[in-house]
Design an enzyme around this catalytic site. Structure first.
Site, mmCIF file in Angstrom:
data_model
loop_
_atom_site.group_PDB
_atom_site.id
_atom_site.type_symbol
_atom_site.label_atom_id
_atom_site.label_comp_id
_atom_site.label_asym_id
_atom_site.label_seq_id
_atom_site.Cartn_x
_atom_site.Cartn_y
_atom_site.Cartn_z
ATOM 1 N N ALA A 268 0.871 -1.196 0.000
ATOM 2 C CA ALA A 268 0.000 0.000 0.000
ATOM 3 C C ALA A 268 0.895 1.229 0.000
ATOM 4 O O ALA A 268 0.992 1.945 0.996
ATOM 5 C CB ALA A 268 -0.910 -0.033 1.225
ATOM 6 N N ARG A 271 -0.970 5.300 -5.119
ATOM 7 C CA ARG A 271 -1.683 4.934 -6.345
ATOM 8 C C ARG A 271 -1.165 5.756 -7.513
ATOM 9 O O ARG A 271 -0.634 6.844 -7.330
ATOM 10 C CB ARG A 271 -3.206 5.132 -6.156
ATOM 11 C CG ARG A 271 -3.768 4.106 -5.169
ATOM 12 C CD ARG A 271 -5.244 4.310 -4.893
ATOM 13 N NE ARG A 271 -6.132 4.095 -6.016
ATOM 14 C CZ ARG A 271 -6.616 2.916 -6.399
ATOM 15 N NH1 ARG A 271 -6.239 1.801 -5.779
ATOM 16 N NH2 ARG A 271 -7.449 2.824 -7.411
ATOM 17 N N ASP A 311 -9.119 11.111 -9.778
ATOM 18 C CA ASP A 311 -7.747 10.690 -9.453
ATOM 19 C C ASP A 311 -6.772 10.909 -10.597
ATOM 20 O O ASP A 311 -5.590 11.181 -10.365
ATOM 21 C CB ASP A 311 -7.728 9.191 -9.091
ATOM 22 C CG ASP A 311 -8.266 8.914 -7.697
ATOM 23 O OD1 ASP A 311 -8.818 9.843 -7.081
ATOM 24 O OD2 ASP A 311 -8.146 7.762 -7.239
ATOM 25 N N HIS A 443 -25.627 19.486 23.684
ATOM 26 C CA HIS A 443 -24.866 18.889 24.787
ATOM 27 C C HIS A 443 -25.508 17.572 25.196
ATOM 28 O O HIS A 443 -26.730 17.496 25.263
ATOM 29 C CB HIS A 443 -24.860 19.845 25.979
ATOM 30 C CG HIS A 443 -24.136 19.291 27.162
ATOM 31 N ND1 HIS A 443 -22.765 19.207 27.220
ATOM 32 C CD2 HIS A 443 -24.610 18.771 28.333
ATOM 33 C CE1 HIS A 443 -22.419 18.660 28.384
ATOM 34 N NE2 HIS A 443 -23.519 18.384 29.067
#
Ligand code: FAD
Ligand code: NAD
Length: 460
Positions: A268, A271, A311, A443
């Site tokens: 990994a 790319r 990409d 909250h």
């Protein structure tokens, strides 16, 4: 008989988030549009081998880890037993399959035809589709949205199905006893955590001196501590110098520091753009030495008829950037005023804890010699964080000292990926620290940490 020739206003090459977003918007704006996708399906890497299957598996990892944490709170579910078949089926059918059917029906409803095959440009007006039914598509405009593919390890080629990329890792063929992950970026950390939760002894090797290089160290710190607990070993500043298959294992050699055997190795290390073999030489589109196609902020390439998104156009390689670019390209082709002029592209690493950031970071400000005001809100005293049994978070605000404008936000902790939306909105719409401090946040929620960081910044 010659090839079948179809004529359209817009031919989109690639059916990932960039491509389908462009195609759907073109159709909405009245342009006749086809998508040519090598797999004859919409979704691209994001749906089939990226964002969606990895997040499905990370959800399962989170369930396992939450069950383990529950023991400290007096609740014991026993040891988890993972059955891979139902897990793979759920991921493939109820998650990926369902989204794929959704995309296909949207395409049908909008009148976008999806053609199966590899597209190769023959000119700035025509492309050829190579596949079962060869055909040509003549277009007024084309959009290149071919995405990216996993990069290999330079100089280390080993042909073994024990050395896998993220696509193979997501198929979950097995849970290897010993997994070596090469690369401590998004994929190495997300999938490393998945396999560690499922039972693998994970060794992670990262060549730089820290996980997630380039990301604010204060945000990475809690993640690094979690990984130290989850992983068998983390080797920083280290490289793998050789991978050799020996029997049923892969032997990895590390620079300067020994040899170890693994059942699988996940590579990994980044790319690369999918622009080779597209026939760009028959158009006026230019790409850089790595293959990234240059675009302006209208997503125009150097060929007036051809746009590019996603990409294949470079960093950050993220699905939401691709989608926004796709919509911009469609609007511009339809003659509308639009530009990819977004101030921020938020980033989220979906690990445990999640790390998310947007806009200017403290280290970028330092590098640029820009004076900023920074406020940090540790989650150790945040009510909601403690009720969740999670005090390992931090919310960080970066602001302009003169105007008070919020320039950047960084968050680490469970749910950071959802919380960053408020930060992105603040930076994109030029909100000030005062705006954040004066907005009532429910909250007890983790979002209060943004308000409290803003209050701390105002106090000086
Ligand atoms: P792609 O999604 O890569 O699609 C390109 C398509 O084009 C593919 O279908 C391909 O088959 C087709 N194609 C290529 N060449 C041709 C051709 N010549 N002819 C016809 N078709 C062609 N991003 C996030 O934002 N969030 C995440 O959580 C996230 N997780 C990820 C996890 C993993 C494991 C990976 C690998 C990536 C992840 N990403 C994530 C990145 C994200 O998947 C990409 O940024 C996104 O898919 C890019 O979209 P795209 O449209 O540019 O291209
Ligand atoms: P990456 O760029 O995030 O990380 C690669 C890592 O590998 C870096 O830390 C780098 O220093 C390291 N590296 C490179 N060569 C090496 C070597 N020889 N030995 C050891 N370490 C080495 O790349 P990736 O993790 O492959 O992911 C690719 C891209 O996919 C990401 O950049 C991101 O754009 C996208 N992605 C996004 C998400 C998300 O949004 N959550 C998830 C997964 C992937």
């Amino acid at each position: 008989m010659g090839d079948l020739v179809i004529e359209v206003d817009v031919a989109v090459v690639g059916g990932g988030p960039g491509g389908y977003s462009a195609a759907f918007r073109c159709a909405e704006l009245g342009l006749e549009t086809v998508v040519v996708d090598a797999g004859k399906r919409l979704g691209g890497a994001c749906l089939w081998e990226g964002c969606i299957p990895s997040k499905a598996l990370l959800h399962v990892a989170a369930l396992i880890e939450d069950a383990e944490r529950a023991r400290e709170l007096g609740v014991d579910f026993g040891e988890p037993r993972v059955s891979l078949d139902p897990l793979r089926k759920w991921k493939a059918e109820r998650v990926v399959g369902r989204l794929a059917r959704g995309l296909a029906s949207v395409a049908k409803a909008k009148g976008v035809e999806v053609i199966g095959g590899r597209a190769v440009f023959e000119s700035s007006r025509e492309l050829r589709v190579e596949g079962d039914e060869p055909q040509k598509v003549r277009f007024t405009h084309a959009v290149i949205a071919t995405g990216s593919a996993p990069a290999g390890l330079p100089g280390l080629t080993v042909s073994s199905d024990r050395v896998i990329d993220s696509t193979a890792a997501l198929e979950l063929a097995d849970v290897p006893e010993r997994l070596l992950v090469i690369g401590g970026g998004y994929i190495g950390l997300e999938l490393g955590q998945v396999y560690a939760a499922l039972g693998s002894a994970v060794t992670l090797v990262e060549m730089t001196d820290g996980l997630l290089p380039g990301v604010d160290r204060a945000l990475v710190h809690p993640l690094a501590r979690r990984c130290e607990k989850l992983f068998a070993q983390i080797r920083l500043g280290a490289r793998v110098t050789s991978l050799v298959e020996r029997g049923s294992a892969i032997e990895a050699r590390f620079d300067g520091d020994g040899v170890a055997a693994f059942d699988r190795v996940l590579v990994a290390v980044g790319r690369q753009p999918a622009s080779a073999g597209l026939g760009l030489e028959y158009t006026r589109v230019s790409a850089d030495a790595r293959g990234f196609i240059g675009v302006d902020d209208h997503c125009r390439t150097t060929d007036p008829a051809i746009y590019a998104v996603g990409d294949v156009t470079g960093e950050p390689m993220l699905a939401h950037r691709a989608m926004r670019q796709g919509k911009v390209a469609a609007e511009v082709m339809a003659g509308r005023p639009a530009a990819f002029d977004n101030v921020v592209v938020p980033a989220v690493v979906f690990t445990d804890p999640e790390v998310a950031w947007c806009g200017l970071t403290e280290s970028e400000a330092e590098r640029e010699g820009r004076t900023v005001k920074v406020a940090k809100r540790e989650w150790a005293a945040a009510g909601r964080a403690l009720t969740l049994g999670r005090s390992d978070g931090l919310t960080k605000l970066i602001a302009d000292p003169d105007s008070g404008r919020v320039l950047g936000v960084g968050i680490v902790g469970p749910g950071a990926g959802e919380l960053i939306a408020e930060g992105a909105l603040a930076v994109e719409t030029a909100l000030t620290v005062e705006d954040l401090a004066a907005t009532i946040h429910a909250h007890p929620t983790l979002s209060e940490t943004l308000m409290e960081a803003a209050e701390a910044l105002l106090r000086g």
